[in-house]
Write a protein that holds these residues in place. Structure first.
Motif, PDB file in Angstrom:
ATOM      1  N   GLU A 172      -2.892   4.503  -7.338  1.00 53.07           N
ATOM      2  CA  GLU A 172      -2.808   3.128  -6.845  1.00 53.07           C
ATOM      3  C   GLU A 172      -1.497   2.469  -7.285  1.00 53.07           C
ATOM      4  O   GLU A 172      -0.821   1.816  -6.481  1.00 53.07           O
ATOM      5  N   SER A 220       1.321   3.959  -5.258  1.00 57.77           N
ATOM      6  CA  SER A 220       1.340   3.495  -3.867  1.00 57.77           C
ATOM      7  C   SER A 220       1.867   2.064  -3.772  1.00 57.77           C
ATOM      8  O   SER A 220       2.594   1.732  -2.829  1.00 57.77           O
ATOM      9  N   ILE A 221       1.555   1.218  -4.747  1.00 61.39           N
ATOM     10  CA  ILE A 221       2.100  -0.152  -4.762  1.00 61.39           C
ATOM     11  C   ILE A 221       3.610  -0.098  -4.946  1.00 61.39           C
ATOM     12  O   ILE A 221       4.359  -0.818  -4.266  1.00 61.39           O
ATOM     13  N   ARG A 266      -7.057   7.952 -10.119  1.00 61.69           N
ATOM     14  CA  ARG A 266      -7.079   6.972  -9.019  1.00 61.69           C
ATOM     15  C   ARG A 266      -6.185   5.783  -9.338  1.00 61.69           C
ATOM     16  O   ARG A 266      -5.472   5.288  -8.480  1.00 61.69           O
ATOM     17  N   ARG A 267      -6.235   5.317 -10.571  1.00 64.73           N
ATOM     18  CA  ARG A 267      -5.413   4.165 -10.971  1.00 64.73           C
ATOM     19  C   ARG A 267      -3.931   4.517 -10.887  1.00 64.73           C
ATOM     20  O   ARG A 267      -3.120   3.720 -10.414  1.00 64.73           O
ATOM     21  N   ARG A 276       5.201   1.043  -1.680  1.00 62.26           N
ATOM     22  CA  ARG A 276       5.076  -0.007  -0.670  1.00 62.26           C
ATOM     23  C   ARG A 276       6.134  -1.091  -0.868  1.00 62.26           C
ATOM     24  O   ARG A 276       6.601  -1.679   0.088  1.00 62.26           O
TER      25      ARG A 276
END
Length: 159
Positions: free
Chosen positions: A134, A137-138, A130-131, A141
């Motif tokens: 994340e 995804s950052i 999950r980390r 973005r």
């Protein structure tokens, strides 16, 4: 009388297994010394067991070859069988050392998770996954997606 024979066979089997383990431990210790790097005991004992088993088969075969009991197989003089045994011992040892080096190079000691972590480490693996998702995804973005995919191949340097 049959019970005594069975008991003798059981004791002989136990003694044979203990001797094989002792011989494998001795071979593993020598191989660890020759390689000169710390290797894991389980893989070293495994290599020692394989070396001991191959050595036992080789001794048996060459003993039959030297005593004329090898029907349809190799038949040599006892001195030649002894020389072949010495040569085979050297080769078995060298191949055992080579196998341990290859195993250690492919899977260094401490890099493979233990069996306990396969069953009980799933929560930590899920959190780590999950980390990572994340962080990726950052990065996407904020426009770093192309850097993650191909490290900016084909893109101009001034970007």
């Amino acid at each position: 009388m049959a019970a005594l024979d069975f008991g003798a066979y059981v004791l002989l089997g136990i003694a044979a297994v203990l001797f094989l383990l002792l011989q494998s431990w001795l071979a593993a210790t020598v191989v660890r010394r020759v390689v000169g790097i710390p290797t894991g005991w389980p893989r070293t004992i495994g290599v020692g067991l394989v070396m001991s088993a191959v050595m036992a088969l080789t001794v048996q075969y060459l003993y039959r070859a030297g005593t004329g009991q090898n029907a349809g197989g190799l038949e040599v003089a006892p001195g030649v069988a002894l020389l072949l045994l010495l040569l085979a011992t050297g080769w078995i040892f060298a191949l055992g050392v080579g196998a341990l080096v290859v195993i250690e190079a492919a899977f260094p000691t401490g890099s493979v998770p233990g069996p306990q972590s396969l069953f009980f480490g799933w929560k930590a693996r899920r959190r780590r996954g999950r980390r990572y998702a994340e962080v990726i995804s950052i990065a996407v973005r904020h426009g770093l997606g192309s850097q993650i995919r191909g490290f900016g191949r084909g893109a101009s340097r001034d970007r």
